[in-house]
Design an enzyme around this catalytic site. Sequence first.
Site, PDB file in Angstrom:
ATOM      1  N   ASP A   1      -2.547 -15.405   3.784  1.00 31.02           N
ATOM      2  CA  ASP A   1      -3.647 -14.812   3.022  1.00 31.02           C
ATOM      3  C   ASP A   1      -4.838 -15.765   3.027  1.00 31.02           C
ATOM      4  OD1 ASP A   1      -2.415 -16.709   1.421  1.00 31.02           O
ATOM      5  OD2 ASP A   1      -1.797 -15.308  -0.124  1.00 31.02           O
TER       6      ASP A   1
ATOM      7  N   ASP B   1       2.854 -13.228 -11.692  1.00 24.77           N
ATOM      8  CA  ASP B   1       2.813 -11.769 -11.854  1.00 24.77           C
ATOM      9  C   ASP B   1       3.643 -11.051 -10.784  1.00 24.77           C
ATOM     10  OD1 ASP B   1       1.271 -12.066  -9.568  1.00 24.77           O
ATOM     11  OD2 ASP B   1      -0.551 -11.202 -10.417  1.00 24.77           O
TER      12      ASP B   1
ATOM     13  N   HIS C   1       3.440 -11.443  -7.460  1.00 26.65           N
ATOM     14  CA  HIS C   1       2.825 -11.174  -6.155  1.00 26.65           C
ATOM     15  C   HIS C   1       3.457 -12.003  -5.049  1.00 26.65           C
ATOM     16  CE1 HIS C   1      -0.558 -14.389  -6.950  1.00 26.65           C
ATOM     17  NE2 HIS C   1       0.409 -14.929  -6.229  1.00 26.65           N
TER      18      HIS C   1
ATOM     19  N   GLU D   1      -1.113  -8.089  -5.202  1.00 29.44           N
ATOM     20  CA  GLU D   1      -1.000  -8.062  -6.657  1.00 29.44           C
ATOM     21  C   GLU D   1      -0.199  -6.835  -7.111  1.00 29.44           C
ATOM     22  OE1 GLU D   1      -1.557 -10.700  -8.042  1.00 29.44           O
ATOM     23  OE2 GLU D   1      -3.628 -11.421  -8.030  1.00 29.44           O
TER      24      GLU D   1
HETATM   25  P1  PGA Z   1       2.100 -21.594  -6.487  1.00 27.63           P
HETATM   26  O1  PGA Z   1       1.519 -20.183  -6.008  1.00 27.63           O
HETATM   27  O2  PGA Z   1       3.099 -21.981  -5.471  1.00 27.63           O
HETATM   28  O3  PGA Z   1       0.909 -22.516  -6.487  1.00 27.63           O
HETATM   29  O4  PGA Z   1       2.694 -21.383  -7.821  1.00 27.63           O
HETATM   30  C1  PGA Z   1       2.422 -19.185  -5.653  1.00 27.63           C
HETATM   31  C2  PGA Z   1       1.694 -17.905  -5.283  1.00 27.63           C
HETATM   32  O5  PGA Z   1       0.674 -17.583  -5.936  1.00 27.63           O
HETATM   33  O6  PGA Z   1       2.146 -17.217  -4.362  1.00 27.63           O
END
Ligand code: PGA
Length: 261
Positions: A67, A136, A138, A143
């Site tokens: 992404d 959340d 994702h 999302e």
């Molecule tokens: P993080 O992000 O590893 O910094 O917690 C995970 C994500 O948003 O996929």
Amino acid sequence: MEVVIVPDAAAGGELIAEAIGALLSRRPDALLGVATGSTPLPVYRALAAKVRSGAVDASRARVCQLDEYVGLPPGHPESYRSVVLREVVEPLGLSEASFMGPDGSAEDVQAACEAYDRALAEAGGVDLQLLGIGTDGHIGFNEPCSSLASRTRIKTLTERTRIDNARFFDDDIDQVPHHVITQGIGTILESRHPILLATGEGKAEAVAQTVEGPVASIVPASALQLHPHATVVVDEAAASKLKLADYFRATYAAKPAWQGL
Ligand code: PGA
């Protein structure tokens, strides 16, 4: 879905780096889908150490992005292109030619998304896709309520994700872009082996819903239940809300070593 509970983040990093090493010995030019955020960093450190020691030959590996933020100036240190080059491509001793990602500064974002999906397919598809998970639920930047059939496209970040990611932008949420390009859930499910790594108590609820809840777009990571070979690696804290934790532990403990992940 296989769930592996490891003692801590470093052990998760080591386990996944071993799986990547095994893949590269079978398929030296494997296309590795990499994730950003804090969680995967122990994987990249462990893998780079194996490359430096000569245990893994990654010289022909190819790396692709999951992404990207839309609208950051090219070369911005927190663009995911910059992060992947800094955290993965350079430490593995690869050149930029072995790296592919979507163009977050393209004028025609939709065309850039479609071009990236085509490029992934033309490259033979992703052999192993490393994933983090948002609080959340994702994966990538899909999302909640993302289509489970979605392709690479533009998405709008939730307020929750922008708050979570503000730490990469001087703790200033106003600097966190609203829009992103992300591989779709359908795109991610085409990878031959998705591996989701989650660490820390903050991810425990999202992990429990992903693994033990229904397949539902409100928890995008739950779509991994539809993949025939998905692996979820969690530390004890992230596993703390799993009802079947003891079963997952016993299953992994009894697994023949030759099977790998
Ligand atoms: P993080 O992000 O590893 O910094 O917690 C995970 C994500 O948003 O996929």
